[in-house]
Design an enzyme around this catalytic site. Structure first.
Site, PDB file in Angstrom:
ATOM      1  N   ARG A  15       0.830  -1.203   0.000  1.00 54.14           N
ATOM      2  CA  ARG A  15       0.000   0.000   0.000  1.00 54.14           C
ATOM      3  C   ARG A  15       0.864   1.252   0.000  1.00 54.14           C
ATOM      4  NH1 ARG A  15      -3.599  -1.546   5.145  1.00 54.14           N
ATOM      5  NH2 ARG A  15      -1.634  -2.590   5.662  1.00 54.14           N
ATOM      6  N   LYS A  75       1.759   1.680   7.298  1.00 54.41           N
ATOM      7  CA  LYS A  75       2.052   0.851   8.463  1.00 54.41           C
ATOM      8  C   LYS A  75       3.048   1.527   9.394  1.00 54.41           C
ATOM      9  CE  LYS A  75       0.723  -2.456   9.500  1.00 54.41           C
ATOM     10  NZ  LYS A  75      -0.455  -2.634  10.403  1.00 54.41           N
ATOM     11  N   TYR A  94      -0.706   4.409  10.596  1.00 50.49           N
ATOM     12  CA  TYR A  94      -1.051   3.453  11.646  1.00 50.49           C
ATOM     13  C   TYR A  94       0.188   3.253  12.507  1.00 50.49           C
ATOM     14  CZ  TYR A  94      -5.351   2.055   9.207  1.00 50.49           C
ATOM     15  OH  TYR A  94      -6.582   2.043   8.621  1.00 50.49           O
ATOM     16  N   HIS A  96      -0.179   1.513  16.037  1.00 46.98           N
ATOM     17  CA  HIS A  96      -0.401   0.283  16.814  1.00 46.98           C
ATOM     18  C   HIS A  96       0.687   0.111  17.875  1.00 46.98           C
ATOM     19  CE1 HIS A  96      -3.674  -0.954  14.238  1.00 46.98           C
ATOM     20  NE2 HIS A  96      -2.921  -0.862  13.168  1.00 46.98           N
ATOM     21  N   GLU A 118      -5.343   4.762  13.820  1.00 44.87           N
ATOM     22  CA  GLU A 118      -6.287   3.853  14.481  1.00 44.87           C
ATOM     23  C   GLU A 118      -6.967   4.441  15.701  1.00 44.87           C
ATOM     24  OE1 GLU A 118      -2.254   2.906  16.369  1.00 44.87           O
ATOM     25  OE2 GLU A 118      -3.005   3.371  14.365  1.00 44.87           O
ATOM     26  N   SER A 134     -10.465  -2.195   8.523  1.00 41.91           N
ATOM     27  CA  SER A 134     -11.185  -3.232   9.245  1.00 41.91           C
ATOM     28  C   SER A 134     -12.196  -3.902   8.325  1.00 41.91           C
ATOM     29  CB  SER A 134     -11.898  -2.634  10.471  1.00 41.91           C
ATOM     30  OG  SER A 134     -10.966  -2.161  11.414  1.00 41.91           O
ATOM     31  N   ASP A 198     -20.297 -11.650  21.053  1.00 44.11           N
ATOM     32  CA  ASP A 198     -19.949 -10.285  21.468  1.00 44.11           C
ATOM     33  C   ASP A 198     -20.461 -10.054  22.882  1.00 44.11           C
ATOM     34  OD1 ASP A 198     -19.020  -7.553  19.820  1.00 44.11           O
ATOM     35  OD2 ASP A 198     -20.248  -7.135  21.573  1.00 44.11           O
ATOM     36  N   SER A 220     -21.012 -13.069  25.048  1.00 46.24           N
ATOM     37  CA  SER A 220     -19.636 -13.481  25.308  1.00 46.24           C
ATOM     38  C   SER A 220     -19.400 -13.793  26.781  1.00 46.24           C
ATOM     39  CB  SER A 220     -18.670 -12.380  24.859  1.00 46.24           C
ATOM     40  OG  SER A 220     -17.332 -12.795  25.057  1.00 46.24           O
ATOM     41  N   VAL A 239     -11.607  -8.568  17.904  1.00 52.60           N
ATOM     42  CA  VAL A 239     -11.871  -7.763  19.103  1.00 52.60           C
ATOM     43  C   VAL A 239     -10.938  -6.556  19.136  1.00 52.60           C
ATOM     44  CG1 VAL A 239     -11.860  -7.768  21.626  1.00 52.60           C
ATOM     45  CG2 VAL A 239     -12.635  -9.786  20.372  1.00 52.60           C
ATOM     46  N   ALA A 268      -7.102  -9.265  15.018  1.00 54.38           N
ATOM     47  CA  ALA A 268      -6.707  -8.350  16.085  1.00 54.38           C
ATOM     48  C   ALA A 268      -5.214  -8.390  16.382  1.00 54.38           C
ATOM     49  CB  ALA A 268      -7.498  -8.667  17.361  1.00 54.38           C
ATOM     50  N   ILE A 269      -4.447  -9.139  15.600  1.00 53.27           N
ATOM     51  CA  ILE A 269      -3.029  -9.333  15.902  1.00 53.27           C
ATOM     52  C   ILE A 269      -2.240  -8.034  15.878  1.00 53.27           C
ATOM     53  CG2 ILE A 269      -2.305  -9.817  13.521  1.00 53.27           C
ATOM     54  CD1 ILE A 269      -1.164 -11.669  16.751  1.00 53.27           C
ATOM     55  N   ASP A 270      -2.696  -7.022  15.111  1.00 51.04           N
ATOM     56  CA  ASP A 270      -2.041  -5.711  15.131  1.00 51.04           C
ATOM     57  C   ASP A 270      -1.966  -5.128  16.533  1.00 51.04           C
ATOM     58  OD1 ASP A 270      -1.159  -5.171  12.589  1.00 51.04           O
ATOM     59  OD2 ASP A 270      -3.015  -4.262  11.914  1.00 51.04           O
ATOM     60  N   VAL A 298      -1.307 -12.655  10.141  1.00 51.16           N
ATOM     61  CA  VAL A 298      -0.553 -11.641   9.403  1.00 51.16           C
ATOM     62  C   VAL A 298      -0.975 -10.252   9.869  1.00 51.16           C
ATOM     63  CG1 VAL A 298      -0.131 -10.658   7.116  1.00 51.16           C
ATOM     64  CG2 VAL A 298      -0.221 -13.139   7.420  1.00 51.16           C
ATOM     65  N   ASN A 300      -0.564  -7.315   8.536  1.00 50.90           N
ATOM     66  CA  ASN A 300      -0.994  -6.339   7.522  1.00 50.90           C
ATOM     67  C   ASN A 300      -1.779  -7.039   6.422  1.00 50.90           C
ATOM     68  OD1 ASN A 300       1.457  -7.581   6.696  1.00 50.90           O
ATOM     69  ND2 ASN A 300       1.908  -5.917   5.278  1.00 50.90           N
TER      70      ASN A 300
END
Length: 371
Positions: A15, A75, A94, A96, A118, A134, A198, A220, A239, A268-270, A298, A300
Site C-alpha cells: 500500500r 504501516k 497506523y 499500533h 487507528e 477493518s 460479542d 460473550s 476484538v 486483532a493481531i495488530d 498476518v 498487515n
C-alpha cells in the site's frame, strides 16, 4: 508544507500513503509532495502519475524522511526506519503502539509527533481511519480462512459453504464490530453456518436484525466462547479496544480442544491478538500450527490487496492530511478534538491512555501539550 511519502518496507506491504489524486490536491493547495521512487507502483500508481500530479519523485527513502515536515505512511515504522526519526517530525500513519514498546521508546526519544490513524475519532465517536481497513481485513479473513481449510494448507479439507447433502463449515466470529460484521457478511454469503460472539447485547440485537436470523449470536463469556470455538471449523478474531492491547478472549486451553485442522484467523493481531496462542506473522510466512490448529496472524492483511486497500484508506485519511498540511499539525490538532485523539506521542511525551496502560507508562492528555 513539505509532505513525504516513503515506500512501505514491511514484509509484502504494497500500500501507499497518498495516491496521485491526493498529491495533485496537495500541490494545488500550495504544498510540496515528495514521493519515494516506486512507492505506489504495487498499488497500481506508477511514478509518472505522481509526476503528472506535480509531485517530486525522490530516489532514496532517507531523502524523503530528511526533507519532509510530515511523513505519511500506511504501516508503523519498522526497525530500519527508526534511524530517520528526528525531533519535530510529524508522522501520520497506523502506529499500533500498544504491543510495540521499542517503537514507542524510539518515537519518544527522538521527540516525534506521532498521529495514529487507528485512534482518530469523528463526531460520531467512531474510528473513521480504522474502519476502511477493518472492512477489508474482515472480508479477507473469510477468504483466507476458507483457503486454509483446504487439506493442502493443513486444514480439515472442508468447503466453507458445503454442497447439497453435505453440511457447511461452522464459522465462529469473535467480536461484533467492523471486522466481525464484515467477516460475518462474507461467511454468511458463502453459505457457512456462522455464530458471532460479542459482549454487547444491544449489538447482538442489531446484528440479529441486520442478518434477518441468518446469523447466530451468542453473549460473550468463557463458557460460550469455549463451546463455540470447540464446534468451529474457522475462528475469526476481531476484538478491538482502541489504542490498547486486545484482550485474550480465546485461551490456549480452548484452542487445545478445537478440531484438528481447524483454522484461526486473528485479525486483532495488530493490537496483540485476541487469541492466546496467536503471534504476529507475515505474508512471507503467514501460518503456523498449535495443537493441530492452523493459525493465520498476518499483521498487515489488507496489504495483500493494495489497490483496493490504498483507495479505501486514503479516501478516509486524506481530508485529515489536507487539514494538517494547511494548518500545521499543532493548529490542526487544536481545531479538531477527534484528530487530537489520534495523537499518541508528542515531542517526548506519551499522549494516549490505551498505549500507556498497555505498557505501564505515564501519559499526559493531548490537550495539555497542545495548549
Amino acid at each position: 508544507m513539505i509532505i513525504g511519502v516513503p515506500k512501505e518496507i514491511k514484509d509484502h506491504e504494497a500500500r501507499v500513503g497518498v495516491t496521485p489524486a491526493g498529491a495533485k490536491a496537495l500541490v494545488e493547495a500550495g504544498h510540496v509532495v515528495l514521493v519515494e521512487t516506486h512507492a505506489g507502483t504495487q498499488s497500481g500508481f506508477p511514478d509518472h502519475e505522481y509526476q503528472d500530479a506535480g509531485a517530486e519523485i525522490v530516489g532514496e527513502a532517507g531523502n524523503v524522511w530528511a526533507n519532509a515536515e510530515t511523513v505519511v505512511k500506511v504501516k508503523e515504522p519498522v526497525e530500519k526506519e527508526y534511524v530517520f526519526f528526528r525531533e519535530g517530525l510529524v508522522l501520520f500513519t497506523y502506529l499500533h503502539l500498544a504491543p510495540l514498546p521499542e517503537l514507542t521508546n524510539r518515537l519518544l526519544e527522538k521527540k516525534v509527533i506521532g498521529i495514529a490513524y487507528e485512534t482518530v475519532r469523528d463526531r460520531a465517536n467512531t474510528l473513521p481511519l480504522l474502519t476502511p481497513m477493518s472492512e477489508v481485513a474482515g472480508r479477507m479473513s473469510v477468504q483466507v480462512g476458507a483457503s486454509y481449510l483446504e487439506k493442502e494448507k493443513g486444514g480439515r479439507g472442508i468447503l466453507l459453504g458445503g454442497v447439497p447433502g453435505v453440511p457447511p463449515a461452522n464459522v465462529c466470529v469473535i467480536g461484533g464490530g467492523i471486522v466481525g460484521t464484515n467477516a460475518a457478511k462474507i461467511a454468511v454469503g458463502m453459505g457457512a453456518h456462522v455464530t458471532l460472539v460479542d459482549v454487547n447485547l444491544n449489538r447482538l440485537r442489531e446484528l440479529d436484525d441486520l442478518f434477518l436470523g441468518r446469523l447466530h449470536t451468542l453473549a460473550s463469556n468463557s463458557y460460550n466462547v469455549g463451546r463455540a470455538t470447540r464446534e468451529a471449523d474457522l475462528v475469526i478474531g476481531g476484538v478491538l479496544i482502541p489504542g490498547a492491547t486486545a484482550p485474550k478472549i480465546v485461551t490456549h486451553a480452548m484452542v487445545s480442544k478445537m478440531k484438528k485442522g481447524a483454522v484461526i484467523v486473528d485479525v486483532a493481531i495488530d493490537q496483540g491478538g485476541c487469541v492466546e496462542t496467536a503471534r504476529p506473522t507475515s505474508h512471507s510466512d503467514p501460518s503456523y500450527v498449535v495443537d493441530g490448529v492452523v493459525h493465520y496472524c498476518v499483521t498487515n492483511m489488507p496489504g495483500a490487496v493494495p489497490h483496493t486497500s490504498t483507495l479505501a484508506l486514503t479516501n478516509a485519511t486524506f481530508p485529515y492530511l489536507m487539514r494538517i498540511a494547511n494548518l500545521g499539525a499543532t493548529e490542526a490538532l487544536k481545531a479538531d478534538a477527534g484528530l487530537a485523539e489520534g495523537l499518541n506521542v508528542w515531542k517526548g511525551q506519551l499522549t494516549h491512555r490505551g498505549v500507556a496502560e498497555s505498557q505501564g507508562r505515564e501519559w499526559v492528555a493531548p490537550a495539555s501539550v497542545l495548549n
